[in-house]
Design a protein around this motif. Sequence first.
Motif, PDB file in Angstrom:
ATOM      1  N   ARG A 147      42.334   7.353  38.739  1.00 27.62           N
ATOM      2  CA  ARG A 147      41.977   6.320  39.726  1.00 27.62           C
ATOM      3  C   ARG A 147      41.296   5.140  39.050  1.00 27.62           C
ATOM      4  O   ARG A 147      41.603   3.975  39.342  1.00 27.62           O
ATOM      5  CB  ARG A 147      41.034   6.925  40.777  1.00 27.62           C
ATOM      6  CG  ARG A 147      40.523   5.921  41.801  1.00 27.62           C
ATOM      7  CD  ARG A 147      39.303   6.440  42.528  1.00 27.62           C
ATOM      8  NE  ARG A 147      38.158   6.555  41.628  1.00 27.62           N
ATOM      9  CZ  ARG A 147      36.980   7.098  41.981  1.00 27.62           C
ATOM     10  NH1 ARG A 147      36.818   7.585  43.192  1.00 27.62           N
ATOM     11  NH2 ARG A 147      35.991   7.156  41.103  1.00 27.62           N
ATOM     12  N   VAL A 182      48.074  11.471  42.210  1.00 27.75           N
ATOM     13  CA  VAL A 182      47.401  10.195  42.423  1.00 27.75           C
ATOM     14  C   VAL A 182      48.511   9.176  42.684  1.00 27.75           C
ATOM     15  O   VAL A 182      49.383   8.969  41.830  1.00 27.75           O
ATOM     16  CB  VAL A 182      46.547   9.799  41.216  1.00 27.75           C
ATOM     17  CG1 VAL A 182      45.918   8.421  41.441  1.00 27.75           C
ATOM     18  CG2 VAL A 182      45.469  10.842  40.961  1.00 27.75           C
ATOM     19  N   VAL A 183      48.469   8.555  43.871  1.00 26.75           N
ATOM     20  CA  VAL A 183      49.566   7.709  44.332  1.00 26.75           C
ATOM     21  C   VAL A 183      49.056   6.286  44.518  1.00 26.75           C
ATOM     22  O   VAL A 183      48.068   6.056  45.216  1.00 26.75           O
ATOM     23  CB  VAL A 183      50.149   8.231  45.657  1.00 26.75           C
ATOM     24  CG1 VAL A 183      51.370   7.410  46.071  1.00 26.75           C
ATOM     25  CG2 VAL A 183      50.522   9.710  45.546  1.00 26.75           C
ATOM     26  N   ALA A 184      49.738   5.345  43.889  1.00 29.17           N
ATOM     27  CA  ALA A 184      49.407   3.927  44.030  1.00 29.17           C
ATOM     28  C   ALA A 184      50.578   3.213  44.698  1.00 29.17           C
ATOM     29  O   ALA A 184      51.649   3.094  44.095  1.00 29.17           O
ATOM     30  CB  ALA A 184      49.117   3.297  42.672  1.00 29.17           C
ATOM     31  N   VAL A 224      53.473   7.451  41.136  1.00 25.59           N
ATOM     32  CA  VAL A 224      52.949   8.793  41.383  1.00 25.59           C
ATOM     33  C   VAL A 224      52.639   9.450  40.047  1.00 25.59           C
ATOM     34  O   VAL A 224      53.490   9.474  39.142  1.00 25.59           O
ATOM     35  CB  VAL A 224      53.956   9.664  42.158  1.00 25.59           C
ATOM     36  CG1 VAL A 224      53.389  11.070  42.355  1.00 25.59           C
ATOM     37  CG2 VAL A 224      54.288   9.041  43.503  1.00 25.59           C
ATOM     38  N   LEU A 268      43.726   2.995  36.964  1.00 22.81           N
ATOM     39  CA  LEU A 268      44.550   2.170  37.848  1.00 22.81           C
ATOM     40  C   LEU A 268      43.739   1.034  38.456  1.00 22.81           C
ATOM     41  O   LEU A 268      44.223  -0.095  38.596  1.00 22.81           O
ATOM     42  CB  LEU A 268      45.175   3.039  38.936  1.00 22.81           C
ATOM     43  CG  LEU A 268      46.236   4.038  38.462  1.00 22.81           C
ATOM     44  CD1 LEU A 268      46.607   5.005  39.587  1.00 22.81           C
ATOM     45  CD2 LEU A 268      47.478   3.314  37.968  1.00 22.81           C
ATOM     46  N   ARG A 313      56.131   2.579  44.689  1.00 21.00           N
ATOM     47  CA  ARG A 313      54.932   3.391  44.493  1.00 21.00           C
ATOM     48  C   ARG A 313      54.919   3.901  43.058  1.00 21.00           C
ATOM     49  O   ARG A 313      55.944   3.951  42.368  1.00 21.00           O
ATOM     50  CB  ARG A 313      54.906   4.576  45.459  1.00 21.00           C
ATOM     51  CG  ARG A 313      55.972   5.600  45.133  1.00 21.00           C
ATOM     52  CD  ARG A 313      55.964   6.803  46.028  1.00 21.00           C
ATOM     53  NE  ARG A 313      56.862   7.828  45.506  1.00 21.00           N
ATOM     54  CZ  ARG A 313      57.201   8.935  46.141  1.00 21.00           C
ATOM     55  NH1 ARG A 313      56.739   9.153  47.347  1.00 21.00           N
ATOM     56  NH2 ARG A 313      57.997   9.814  45.572  1.00 21.00           N
ATOM     57  N   LEU A 319      45.031  -1.815  40.745  1.00 21.10           N
ATOM     58  CA  LEU A 319      45.851  -0.973  41.623  1.00 21.10           C
ATOM     59  C   LEU A 319      44.962   0.066  42.304  1.00 21.10           C
ATOM     60  O   LEU A 319      44.378   0.928  41.640  1.00 21.10           O
ATOM     61  CB  LEU A 319      46.949  -0.262  40.820  1.00 21.10           C
ATOM     62  CG  LEU A 319      48.047  -1.148  40.227  1.00 21.10           C
ATOM     63  CD1 LEU A 319      48.943  -0.335  39.310  1.00 21.10           C
ATOM     64  CD2 LEU A 319      48.879  -1.783  41.343  1.00 21.10           C
ATOM     65  N   TYR A 335      47.122   2.497  53.143  1.00 18.05           N
ATOM     66  CA  TYR A 335      48.252   2.630  52.224  1.00 18.05           C
ATOM     67  C   TYR A 335      49.268   1.510  52.402  1.00 18.05           C
ATOM     68  O   TYR A 335      49.689   0.875  51.433  1.00 18.05           O
ATOM     69  CB  TYR A 335      48.912   3.987  52.440  1.00 18.05           C
ATOM     70  CG  TYR A 335      50.014   4.329  51.459  1.00 18.05           C
ATOM     71  CD1 TYR A 335      49.757   5.122  50.351  1.00 18.05           C
ATOM     72  CD2 TYR A 335      51.315   3.882  51.646  1.00 18.05           C
ATOM     73  CE1 TYR A 335      50.760   5.442  49.447  1.00 18.05           C
ATOM     74  CE2 TYR A 335      52.327   4.198  50.754  1.00 18.05           C
ATOM     75  CZ  TYR A 335      52.045   4.984  49.654  1.00 18.05           C
ATOM     76  OH  TYR A 335      53.043   5.297  48.775  1.00 18.05           O
ATOM     77  N   TRP A 364      44.535   7.854  54.397  1.00 15.51           N
ATOM     78  CA  TRP A 364      45.404   6.888  53.726  1.00 15.51           C
ATOM     79  C   TRP A 364      45.708   5.700  54.641  1.00 15.51           C
ATOM     80  O   TRP A 364      46.753   5.071  54.537  1.00 15.51           O
ATOM     81  CB  TRP A 364      46.715   7.553  53.309  1.00 15.51           C
ATOM     82  CG  TRP A 364      46.623   8.466  52.122  1.00 15.51           C
ATOM     83  CD1 TRP A 364      45.504   9.051  51.605  1.00 15.51           C
ATOM     84  CD2 TRP A 364      47.704   8.887  51.282  1.00 15.51           C
ATOM     85  NE1 TRP A 364      45.811   9.826  50.521  1.00 15.51           N
ATOM     86  CE2 TRP A 364      47.161   9.737  50.287  1.00 15.51           C
ATOM     87  CE3 TRP A 364      49.068   8.652  51.280  1.00 15.51           C
ATOM     88  CZ2 TRP A 364      47.942  10.341  49.311  1.00 15.51           C
ATOM     89  CZ3 TRP A 364      49.851   9.248  50.300  1.00 15.51           C
ATOM     90  CH2 TRP A 364      49.300  10.077  49.320  1.00 15.51           C
ATOM     91  N   SER A 379      44.458   3.404  44.609  1.00 14.44           N
ATOM     92  CA  SER A 379      45.259   4.625  44.648  1.00 14.44           C
ATOM     93  C   SER A 379      44.666   5.625  45.632  1.00 14.44           C
ATOM     94  O   SER A 379      43.518   5.486  46.072  1.00 14.44           O
ATOM     95  CB  SER A 379      45.354   5.248  43.251  1.00 14.44           C
ATOM     96  OG  SER A 379      44.059   5.535  42.744  1.00 14.44           O
TER      97      SER A 379
END
Length: 679
Positions: A513, A535-537, A491, A516, A489, A521, A653, A650, A523
């Motif tokens: 976002r 922001v998590v990818a 972050v 990415l 991931r 990617l 995810y 999510w 996110s």
Amino acid sequence: MDTVGRDTTDDEVLDHLPEAPSDAPAKTPPSRAHIPPPAFVEPALATLVDSPPEGPDWLFEAKFDGYRAVVAVSGQEVRIHTRSGLDWTDRFPTIVRALVALDLPPVLLDGEIVALDSRGLSNFSTLQRAMKDDQAALSYYVFDLLAEAGRDWGPRPLVARKARLAALLGEAGKTGPVFYTDHVMGGGAGLLATLCEQGFEGIIAKRANGPYQPGRCHDWLKVKCGNRQEFVIVGWSPSTHGRAFASLLLGLREDGALRYAGRVGSGFDADTQAGLEARLHALARKAPTVAVDSVPPAIAREARWVKPELVAEIAFAGFTGDRLVRQGRFMGLRADKPAGAVVLERAEHVGQAVGQPVGQAVKEGGSPMGGVALTHPERVLDPVSGLTKQGLADYLETVAPRMLPYAAGRLLSLLRCPEGTEQACFFQRHAGAGTPSPWRRKAVKEKDGRQIDYFYLTDAAGLRAAAQMGVLELHLWGSPVRKLESPDRLVFDLDPDAGLPFAKVKAAAVAMRDVLAALDLASFPLLTGGKGVHVVAPLGPGAAGGRRQWPVVAAFAKAVAEQLVEANPDAYVATMNKARRQGRIFIDHFCNTRGSSAVAPYSTRAKPARGGGGTPIACPVSWEELAKVERADFHTTADAPALMRRVDPWARYFELEQDLGAAACRVLGVKVGAGAYNG
């Protein structure tokens, strides 16, 4: 499969069931003002047990073999959602027309869409054929009423909900294709024996006076006539006899990673094989997503691997001593369940399950939160919100099904406040003599060459142990324990300087976002429960060579952060220098280095609470919800039931197969091939 009961057309089996209440449905004039259908609610899921419960508190229904369907209706408007919240309205036009014909007020229904075979039994293979070739063969068996005309029926007793449901459906509920699901009171063991003999899948036991509890709980229990389970398809074996393939290779998720679970080579007709062949080739990949050494060498040599996106339902005789499927038979693909949610179902002893309080949630996979004693459960951990140690355990128990997919199987850094936030709190990263028994240890090589024990949890009991230790924050490594040197991931912690409005943090998240997305990617936003947004990818389960090593991932994250700083240096900074952070948002990309961690989704926070509103939590949201919220601590422990009822923001995810593309690395100037961290 987590489906729940229904009435059946097999008169020989269920002709002793009582008639539905005869109250005619309350019809409203066609000219009534239109009200939109109710919003989706996460459905209740039954816990697998080894035998039916006894006593007058339980009613019993036959168990289906179909697609779970939460249906929202308001007159001529119908929305059909799967158990995970996917909109499948367009897939069931005959069911939509039947519901429209009922001219119902705004209602939210829970039930199952099935197709009956020649014996009058619901059959998943028959259902899949009917969806393709014979929609008229589909039926919707409704077994619960969640809302009607603005009234929330969820807290009402089940028998009251079913009585009102029967009245709403009236005579049409007896003739279909939208059926009312009947039940029997008591006699679960006898009903199970009868239905198993007739070829049914099993029974569902429900507390007659229990409320509707979204998520897996002990109010609803299921007992199966045989072994059936969802598995992730991780590959296939080629055929030497002219078939599309000889067998499918199966996987199950354990401790945050997939393990090989055996193969299945029967249950496919020619059409099924042809359809599967095309999908398998479209998902082809070179490297396996299960540990190669867990696959028998003879199978591994010839295996063709695929991205772990397809979910198959398998009937089987049991497991071998090596935990591999024995005598498996393919029943069909489960398009309604994401691969990331597939875990091994283990039957609880019914006595243990019945002993749980009404409405108590359990984690996906069937293990209860119990087994860890709380000392001083009355101790206040957050004096502003009044959160106690017991309250923390209850909160973690409620959110465990959503939290564990992210938290299980990862090394932890903990913020412990054993005497509450008014006393000293401290971080703990290393395992010591007091490490609770539900947690596991992992020896990790440090930069100086020493081997230091870290810890991680694998189940809901581990979360309860965290509550016992006064853990108010759980922070996670960026890689799973099984692939510690391969982060999965990215972050980005958007941390605003004091006084900056939250609107600027949201704008920064959207900008991140978009950057990415330009690098291919996707996110997801996380409200941190403090001041900022993460922001998590996710990076997919595959191996991407040098691009998945810690130095490269860290360099990639740094380069992305610097892109935003270069575009707007007055708004952002990507260094830890506090003087330069004044009036700006710090884009903290350093949590993508080996040994760093970021707060776990759904973790509580040791942050100042808004009086009386619960303790702040780190909460996953959708981009649409982020646009509406006004602060990073918008959600608290008090929101747990509502968060479990909503569609998982999510949900995609674990389904994304994305990685650090070579072109993206070149654009950012990230050097690939520097070698993994080696101590």
